[in-house]
Design an enzyme around this catalytic site. Structure first.
Site, PDB file in Angstrom:
ATOM      1  N   ALA A   1       0.810  -1.218   0.000  1.00 19.91           N
ATOM      2  CA  ALA A   1       0.000   0.000   0.000  1.00 19.91           C
ATOM      3  C   ALA A   1       0.842   1.266   0.000  1.00 19.91           C
ATOM      4  O   ALA A   1       0.330   2.345  -0.283  1.00 19.91           O
ATOM      5  CB  ALA A   1      -0.925   0.007   1.214  1.00 19.91           C
ATOM      6  N   LYS A   2       2.123   1.143   0.373  1.00 20.06           N
ATOM      7  CA  LYS A   2       3.060   2.284   0.382  1.00 20.06           C
ATOM      8  C   LYS A   2       2.485   3.464   1.154  1.00 20.06           C
ATOM      9  O   LYS A   2       2.567   4.612   0.711  1.00 20.06           O
ATOM     10  CB  LYS A   2       3.435   2.662  -1.046  1.00 20.06           C
ATOM     11  CG  LYS A   2       4.063   1.499  -1.830  1.00 20.06           C
ATOM     12  CD  LYS A   2       4.348   1.878  -3.261  1.00 20.06           C
ATOM     13  CE  LYS A   2       4.982   0.712  -4.022  1.00 20.06           C
ATOM     14  NZ  LYS A   2       4.049  -0.426  -4.232  1.00 20.06           N
ATOM     15  N   ARG A   3       1.957   3.199   2.324  1.00 23.69           N
ATOM     16  CA  ARG A   3       1.293   4.220   3.127  1.00 23.69           C
ATOM     17  C   ARG A   3       2.292   5.039   3.939  1.00 23.69           C
ATOM     18  O   ARG A   3       3.386   4.579   4.265  1.00 23.69           O
ATOM     19  CB  ARG A   3       0.296   3.564   4.078  1.00 23.69           C
ATOM     20  CG  ARG A   3      -0.854   2.833   3.408  1.00 23.69           C
ATOM     21  CD  ARG A   3      -1.785   3.797   2.713  1.00 23.69           C
ATOM     22  NE  ARG A   3      -3.034   3.146   2.357  1.00 23.69           N
ATOM     23  CZ  ARG A   3      -3.547   3.111   1.135  1.00 23.69           C
ATOM     24  NH1 ARG A   3      -2.899   3.696   0.144  1.00 23.69           N
ATOM     25  NH2 ARG A   3      -4.692   2.513   0.888  1.00 23.69           N
TER      26      ARG A   3
END
Length: 265
Positions: A92-94
């Site tokens: 998700a590369k949050r």
């Protein structure tokens, strides 16, 4: 047991470091699945059934689920993978700050690990880092050509930005729950980063469709035998033109990758 302990056990159980990326592009899902209420879930279920014996983890990418039916498909996918005793790593590369990042981190109640973006610094990642049971893979050296635009920039210290990210991630690993995302398309950088951070497991994308170096991915991606080498399109769309036989082709692709990687373990 934290995520990397569980991952260690999973790798031993299936003798595999393969991460199967579940990126169900609606335009590439077989036509016969379109009749289902949730075609992406129907597709993923068949991929999971076909590949779980060769998968150390399943890695759904959030981009393919960001609509109402997609989130429903993702929930079903996560539950089904867990039913097969396979951990789920959400790509998700949050990251953000304050209350926003705390909201993002709530997803760790449902998945086992997540990818995060370090661009905003430690406070943007703190809720993830504080979760002792979950894995946190920090983007470090990505496999896309444009990654060089920022990641290769040289700092006053003489190190590149991606090298500083690795050093910071090592400092942030207070709960033994941090890994790095390091692409397989530049094996010399994999080797250098492994020397710099010998104890951090890597998630290595770029194998398969992007043509990454499988031997380097295994030799330098694993820390004490723990790490992941991901293939998404190369596995899930291996049988793209085979109609109802698509899942069998995915099984064979996952098995081939597992065998290929195990040569170097």
């Amino acid at each position: 047991m934290n995520f990397f302990d569980r991952l260690h056990d999973r790798i031993r159980a299936v003798d595999s470091v393969v991460s199967v990326g579940l990126d169900p592009d609606p335009e590439r899902i077989p036509d016969h699945l379109e009749e289902y209420d949730l075609p992406r879930w129907a597709f993923n279920r068949r991929i999971i059934d076909a590949t779980h014996e060769h998968a150390a983890v399943f890695k759904p990418n959030a981009a393919f689920y960001e609509d109402p039916d997609g989130w429903r498909a993702l929930e079903e996918t996560i539950a089904y993978a867990h039913g097969k005793d396979v951990p789920v790593l959400l790509d998700a590369k949050r990251a953000d700050i304050g209350n926003t990042t705390r909201q993002y981190a709530q997803v760790l109640e449902n998945v086992d690990a997540i990818t995060v973006n370090p661009y905003m610094g430690r406070d943007s990642l703190q809720p993830f880092l504080a979760d002792e049971e979950s894995g946190v893979f920090v983007l470090c050296r990505t496999s896309n050509p444009g990654g060089e635009d920022l990641q290769d920039l040289e700092l006053e210290t003489g190190e590149a930005v991606y090298e500083r990210v690795a050093a910071l991630a090592d400092l942030w690993n207070e709960n033994d729950n941090v890994g790095l995302v390091v692409g397989a398309t530049k094996p010399e950088e994999l080797e250098e980063l492994r020397e710099q951070v010998p104890d951090l497991p890597f998630l290595v994308p770029g194998i398969g469709a992007q043509g990454g170096d499988a031997e380097a991915a295994v030799e330098y991606g694993l820390a004490d035998g723990v790490g992941l080498v991901n293939s998404s399109r190369g596995i899930i769309f291996a049988g793209e033109n085979q109609g109802e036989g698509f899942a069998k082709a995915s099984e064979q692709a996952a098995k081939r990758l597992k065998k290929r990687l195990n040569q170097y373990r």
